[in-house]
Design a protein around this motif. Structure first.
Motif, PDB file in Angstrom:
ATOM      1  N   THR A 153      20.351  38.224  11.150  1.00 37.48           N
ATOM      2  CA  THR A 153      20.350  37.125  12.100  1.00 37.48           C
ATOM      3  C   THR A 153      19.594  35.943  11.489  1.00 37.48           C
ATOM      4  O   THR A 153      18.728  36.133  10.620  1.00 37.48           O
ATOM      5  N   PRO A 154      19.879  34.713  11.909  1.00 37.17           N
ATOM      6  CA  PRO A 154      19.143  33.554  11.380  1.00 37.17           C
ATOM      7  C   PRO A 154      17.637  33.698  11.558  1.00 37.17           C
ATOM      8  O   PRO A 154      16.863  33.296  10.677  1.00 37.17           O
ATOM      9  N   GLN A 155      17.211  34.257  12.675  1.00 37.02           N
ATOM     10  CA  GLN A 155      15.782  34.422  12.943  1.00 37.02           C
ATOM     11  C   GLN A 155      15.147  35.408  11.962  1.00 37.02           C
ATOM     12  O   GLN A 155      14.043  35.180  11.438  1.00 37.02           O
ATOM     13  N   GLN A 156      15.838  36.512  11.692  1.00 42.68           N
ATOM     14  CA  GLN A 156      15.317  37.508  10.755  1.00 42.68           C
ATOM     15  C   GLN A 156      15.245  36.958   9.340  1.00 42.68           C
ATOM     16  O   GLN A 156      14.250  37.166   8.628  1.00 42.68           O
ATOM     17  N   LEU A 157      16.277  36.231   8.935  1.00 41.72           N
ATOM     18  CA  LEU A 157      16.283  35.657   7.594  1.00 41.72           C
ATOM     19  C   LEU A 157      15.224  34.578   7.436  1.00 41.72           C
ATOM     20  O   LEU A 157      14.602  34.453   6.378  1.00 41.72           O
ATOM     21  N   ALA A 158      14.995  33.810   8.492  1.00 39.36           N
ATOM     22  CA  ALA A 158      13.949  32.778   8.447  1.00 39.36           C
ATOM     23  C   ALA A 158      12.580  33.429   8.286  1.00 39.36           C
ATOM     24  O   ALA A 158      11.716  32.923   7.548  1.00 39.36           O
ATOM     25  N   TRP A 159      12.371  34.554   8.962  1.00 39.45           N
ATOM     26  CA  TRP A 159      11.093  35.272   8.846  1.00 39.45           C
ATOM     27  C   TRP A 159      10.901  35.788   7.427  1.00 39.45           C
ATOM     28  O   TRP A 159       9.814  35.664   6.851  1.00 39.45           O
ATOM     29  N   ILE A 160      11.966  36.358   6.811  1.00 40.36           N
ATOM     30  CA  ILE A 160      11.885  36.859   5.444  1.00 40.36           C
ATOM     31  C   ILE A 160      11.598  35.715   4.477  1.00 40.36           C
ATOM     32  O   ILE A 160      10.785  35.834   3.553  1.00 40.36           O
TER      33      ILE A 160
ATOM     34  N   LEU B 204      28.568  35.891   6.149  1.00 41.48           N
ATOM     35  CA  LEU B 204      27.349  36.528   5.648  1.00 41.48           C
ATOM     36  C   LEU B 204      26.714  35.727   4.520  1.00 41.48           C
ATOM     37  O   LEU B 204      25.518  35.406   4.561  1.00 41.48           O
ATOM     38  N   VAL B 205      27.511  35.382   3.515  1.00 40.89           N
ATOM     39  CA  VAL B 205      26.971  34.742   2.316  1.00 40.89           C
ATOM     40  C   VAL B 205      26.669  33.266   2.547  1.00 40.89           C
ATOM     41  O   VAL B 205      25.571  32.785   2.239  1.00 40.89           O
ATOM     42  N   ASN B 206      27.614  32.546   3.080  1.00 46.45           N
ATOM     43  CA  ASN B 206      27.484  31.087   3.173  1.00 46.45           C
ATOM     44  C   ASN B 206      26.764  30.624   4.440  1.00 46.45           C
ATOM     45  O   ASN B 206      25.842  29.808   4.383  1.00 46.45           O
ATOM     46  N   ASP B 207      27.161  31.152   5.582  1.00 49.88           N
ATOM     47  CA  ASP B 207      26.605  30.666   6.841  1.00 49.88           C
ATOM     48  C   ASP B 207      25.240  31.266   7.172  1.00 49.88           C
ATOM     49  O   ASP B 207      24.485  30.682   7.947  1.00 49.88           O
TER      50      ASP B 207
END
Length: 231
Positions: free
Chosen positions: A6-13, A74-77
């Motif tokens: 999710t965008p939120q999870q990726l932002a946290w990472i 998955l990759v781009n967005d």
């Protein structure tokens, strides 16, 4: 990353790794191959015993609901939107497209470990898979002996010993019709990714060799058995 999408999870990472120069290496497996591999893993290692047609329909329905198999999304967005496109290394998980046909060597070269690109491990492959016929036998044995673990374990080992298969061999689980149906759903997304990340004007993200096209048709008899059982 596969379970943090999710965008939120990726932002946290991204924030957690802020002090590092992050590169994401993404290996994309042709969606019909991916479904066969994931089904095999669930049948072999998880308490699941449904036939492949049931699993296939479930995964297609899930994709239509949440775009779960959309690689461009998955990759781009998701990944590139958070970490920037130049930090995403996209590789194709097909033997013909890997460096020297080897996943470890391909990864080493992709991340710049040139000295390790020719490195090899002389180890026994413990991640061996069943072909479609043996997997169906395994599934039925799993059902029959679910309350007799010792008998099941003995049968499992015998099946494994008689089905020693190398990596990248077709699993022959999916039917030609199922493969066509699935890949037609993925065609637009795969084409976008091929053009944007590989500069492929023809939009063909994955190879479909004569061998792959032929072997996928040999599974029809196994599928017929599963369909009869479902009925």
């Amino acid at each position: 990353f596969s379970n943090r999408r999710t965008p939120q999870q990726l932002a946290w990472i991204h924030e957690f790794l802020a002090d590092f120069d992050v590169k994401i290496v993404v290996y994309l497996r042709k969606q019909d191959d991916f479904l066969q591999a994931s089904y095999q893993t669930l049948i072999t290692y998880v308490d699941m015993t449904c036939t492949f047609p049931v699993y296939f329909d479930k995964m297609v329905a899930e994709h239509k609901k949440s775009s779960s198999l959309d690689y461009h999304l998955l990759v781009n967005d998701l990944f590139a939107n958070e970490f920037d496109k130049e930090n995403i290394i996209v590789r194709i998980y097909q033997k013909e497209k890997l460096y020297q046909g080897d996943l470890l060597k391909d990864f080493s070269q992709s991340v710049g470990l040139q000295s390790a690109a020719d490195f090899s491990l002389d180890l026994t492959n413990n991640n061996l898979s069943f072909d479609g016929r043996f997997l169906e036998i395994y599934r039925k044995i799993k059902i029959c002996f679910k309350d007799e673990p010792e008998i099941f374990e003995g049968a499992r080992r015998r099946l494994r010993d008689t089905n020693q298969r190398e990596a990248f061999l077709p699993n022959n689980i999916i039917t030609h019709q199922q493969s066509q149906q699935l890949m037609s759903l993925m065609a637009g997304s795969n084409s976008q990714l091929a053009c944007k990340y590989f500069d492929m004007e023809d939009g063909k993200l994955f190879m479909v060799s004569d061998e792959r096209a032929e072997t996928v048709k040999t599974v029809e008899s196994t599928a017929a058995i599963q369909d009869n059982e479902t009925e």
